[in-house]
Write a protein that holds these residues in place. Structure first.
Motif, PDB file in Angstrom:
ATOM      1  N   ASN A  36      46.988   7.364  51.444  1.00 34.82           N
ATOM      2  CA  ASN A  36      45.617   7.617  50.995  1.00 34.82           C
ATOM      3  C   ASN A  36      45.396   9.072  50.560  1.00 34.82           C
ATOM      4  OD1 ASN A  36      43.005   7.048  50.349  1.00 34.82           O
ATOM      5  ND2 ASN A  36      42.310   6.620  52.437  1.00 34.82           N
ATOM      6  N   GLU A  96      44.015  10.089  47.926  1.00 41.65           N
ATOM      7  CA  GLU A  96      42.720  10.216  47.273  1.00 41.65           C
ATOM      8  C   GLU A  96      41.659  10.694  48.267  1.00 41.65           C
ATOM      9  OE1 GLU A  96      40.089   7.570  44.107  1.00 41.65           O
ATOM     10  OE2 GLU A  96      41.427   6.576  45.530  1.00 41.65           O
ATOM     11  N   ARG A  97      41.765  10.240  49.513  1.00 45.72           N
ATOM     12  CA  ARG A  97      40.813  10.676  50.524  1.00 45.72           C
ATOM     13  C   ARG A  97      40.995  12.164  50.836  1.00 45.72           C
ATOM     14  NH1 ARG A  97      41.414   8.460  56.516  1.00 45.72           N
ATOM     15  NH2 ARG A  97      43.293   9.704  56.220  1.00 45.72           N
ATOM     16  N   ASP A  98      42.250  12.615  50.899  1.00 39.37           N
ATOM     17  CA  ASP A  98      42.498  14.042  51.115  1.00 39.37           C
ATOM     18  C   ASP A  98      41.896  14.869  49.982  1.00 39.37           C
ATOM     19  OD1 ASP A  98      43.888  13.248  53.324  1.00 39.37           O
ATOM     20  OD2 ASP A  98      45.881  13.570  52.462  1.00 39.37           O
ATOM     21  N   SER A 104      42.532  14.240  57.939  1.00 37.23           N
ATOM     22  CA  SER A 104      42.631  14.675  56.549  1.00 37.23           C
ATOM     23  C   SER A 104      43.024  16.145  56.436  1.00 37.23           C
ATOM     24  CB  SER A 104      41.298  14.452  55.821  1.00 37.23           C
ATOM     25  OG  SER A 104      41.035  13.075  55.689  1.00 37.23           O
ATOM     26  N   SER A 137      43.028  19.554  49.411  1.00 37.14           N
ATOM     27  CA  SER A 137      42.444  18.826  48.292  1.00 37.14           C
ATOM     28  C   SER A 137      43.358  18.843  47.069  1.00 37.14           C
ATOM     29  CB  SER A 137      41.092  19.444  47.927  1.00 37.14           C
ATOM     30  OG  SER A 137      40.542  18.821  46.787  1.00 37.14           O
ATOM     31  N   ARG A 185      31.465  13.457  43.507  1.00 37.80           N
ATOM     32  CA  ARG A 185      31.978  12.569  44.553  1.00 37.80           C
ATOM     33  C   ARG A 185      31.413  11.172  44.413  1.00 37.80           C
ATOM     34  NH1 ARG A 185      34.299  13.931  49.135  1.00 37.80           N
ATOM     35  NH2 ARG A 185      32.954  12.619  50.422  1.00 37.80           N
ATOM     36  N   TYR A 196      39.253  14.106  47.993  1.00 39.75           N
ATOM     37  CA  TYR A 196      37.795  14.141  48.068  1.00 39.75           C
ATOM     38  C   TYR A 196      37.294  14.900  49.292  1.00 39.75           C
ATOM     39  CZ  TYR A 196      38.218  10.347  44.646  1.00 39.75           C
ATOM     40  OH  TYR A 196      38.536   9.598  43.553  1.00 39.75           O
ATOM     41  N   ASP A 197      37.843  14.558  50.462  1.00 40.54           N
ATOM     42  CA  ASP A 197      37.372  15.187  51.699  1.00 40.54           C
ATOM     43  C   ASP A 197      37.682  16.683  51.721  1.00 40.54           C
ATOM     44  OD1 ASP A 197      36.460  12.745  52.521  1.00 40.54           O
ATOM     45  OD2 ASP A 197      38.182  12.291  53.795  1.00 40.54           O
ATOM     46  N   TYR A 208      48.031  11.942  44.279  1.00 43.04           N
ATOM     47  CA  TYR A 208      47.362  10.738  43.775  1.00 43.04           C
ATOM     48  C   TYR A 208      47.566  10.567  42.268  1.00 43.04           C
ATOM     49  CZ  TYR A 208      43.657   7.524  42.442  1.00 43.04           C
ATOM     50  OH  TYR A 208      42.963   6.467  41.902  1.00 43.04           O
ATOM     51  N   ALA A 241      33.236   8.098  46.306  1.00 47.50           N
ATOM     52  CA  ALA A 241      33.458   8.667  47.625  1.00 47.50           C
ATOM     53  C   ALA A 241      32.136   8.869  48.327  1.00 47.50           C
ATOM     54  CB  ALA A 241      34.179  10.014  47.498  1.00 47.50           C
TER      55      ALA A 241
END
Length: 301
Positions: free
Chosen positions: A86, A88-90, A143, A26, A293, A92-93, A33, A298
């Motif tokens: 991506n 940003e996905r890492d 991720s 994260s 989130r 958030y997830d 990002y 997200a």
């Protein structure tokens, strides 16, 4: 009352390895990002600056226009990289998984529902591992790379075996008070940043009015209004990305909520009430993260 050094604690380093793996993923995603966003916005401002001037090379070529083209090409490359990578996905997830693992670990360690102390140790551990496995199954496969088996740590077992008074004291100080201080400090930080950025944007807008009038009167030939417009757009985009005002409000709400939780938990003296109330406390902490989130667009984990 401070916890003695000989008494069990439960720091982040004493949580399951999966927590640190998700937390690292994260933080890395966030750094990448935010860094890419800074580059993209800086290139947009640079393009506006070069578009406002003319640097002739011979009778044909305008070097400033070539710089503008290069800036747009670089911006396009950053956009494509963000689309494929991506990060940003890492961000958030990874944060969703890390916080969920942390919540389950604390619930297990202090005997909060559903890991009540009346359950046999092996059954409670089996249930903990099953709950963690559900989180792993719901997490995107690309991720977070998991390299260590899911297990209950010795520190978690040690704390779980202590009496209610000690578990309560450890939880109130190392979890609730820690989160309360974190949210309070972050609320103040984001409030200050929001005010600073608002003043900066207002200053740019005011300066833009002045230079636009000066250009209209023929007092300046340089397209400074266009540069300021680009700077204002970049500043506004950065302000939207960081969400200082929204985060300040959310963190203030979370801090106030945890202050109430802290007071309520201090009065608990029965094990069954503790299992229920401490589980509600973890729900309060999880609720803020879910709101964070959602504010970022997200999907909830």
């Amino acid at each position: 009352m401070r916890i003695a050094m000989t008494e069990p604690r439960l720091t982040d380093s004493e949580l399951p390895e999966l927590f640190r793996t998700a937390d690292t993923a994260s933080l890395q995603g966030q750094r990448v990002y935010i860094g890419a966003t800074k580059i993209r916005l800086s290139l947009a401002v640079a393009a506006a600056v070069f578009a406002a001037v003319s640097i002739r090379v011979g009778d044909r070529w305008d070097l400033a226009a070539l710089f503008v083209a290069c800036a747009f090409i670089a911006t396009l490359m950053v956009e494509f990289w963000l689309l494929t990578r991506n990060p940003e996905r890492d961000w958030y997830d990874g944060r969703a998984l890390a916080e969920s693992i942390k919540t389950l670990s604390w619930r297990y360690s202090i005997g909060a529902a559903p890991f009540i102390l009346s359950s046999p140790d092996m059954e409670a551990e089996r249930q903990f591992i099953q709950e963690v496995q559900k989180l792993i199954d719901e997490a995107p496969a690309d991720s977070i790379v998991i390299s260590d088996p899911v297990r209950v740590t010795e520190q978690m077992r040690s704390l779980r075996k202590k009496d209610l008074e000690l578990r309560k004291r450890v939880y109130l100080e190392s979890r609730i008070q820690d989160q309360l201080e974190w949210y309070s400090s972050k609320a103040k930080f984001n409030s200050r940043r929001a005010r600073s950025w608002r003043l900066a944007l207002i200053s740019i807008e005011g300066t833009g009015i002045i230079v636009a009038l000066l250009k209209a009167g023929g007092l300046i030939n340089f397209d400074l209004p266009g540069v300021l417009a680009a700077l204002l757009g970049a500043g506004s985009a950065w302000f939207a990305v960081r969400q200082y005002e929204a985060l300040a409000r959310a963190y203030k709400f979370a801090a106030n909520d945890l202050s109430t939780v802290h007071s309520r938990l201090q009065c608990v003296e029965e094990e069954d009430v503790w299992a229920r109330e401490s589980a509600d406390a973890e729900e309060a902490i999880s609720r803020e993260h879910t709101m964070w989130r959602a504010s970022r667009g997200a999907l909830s984990a």
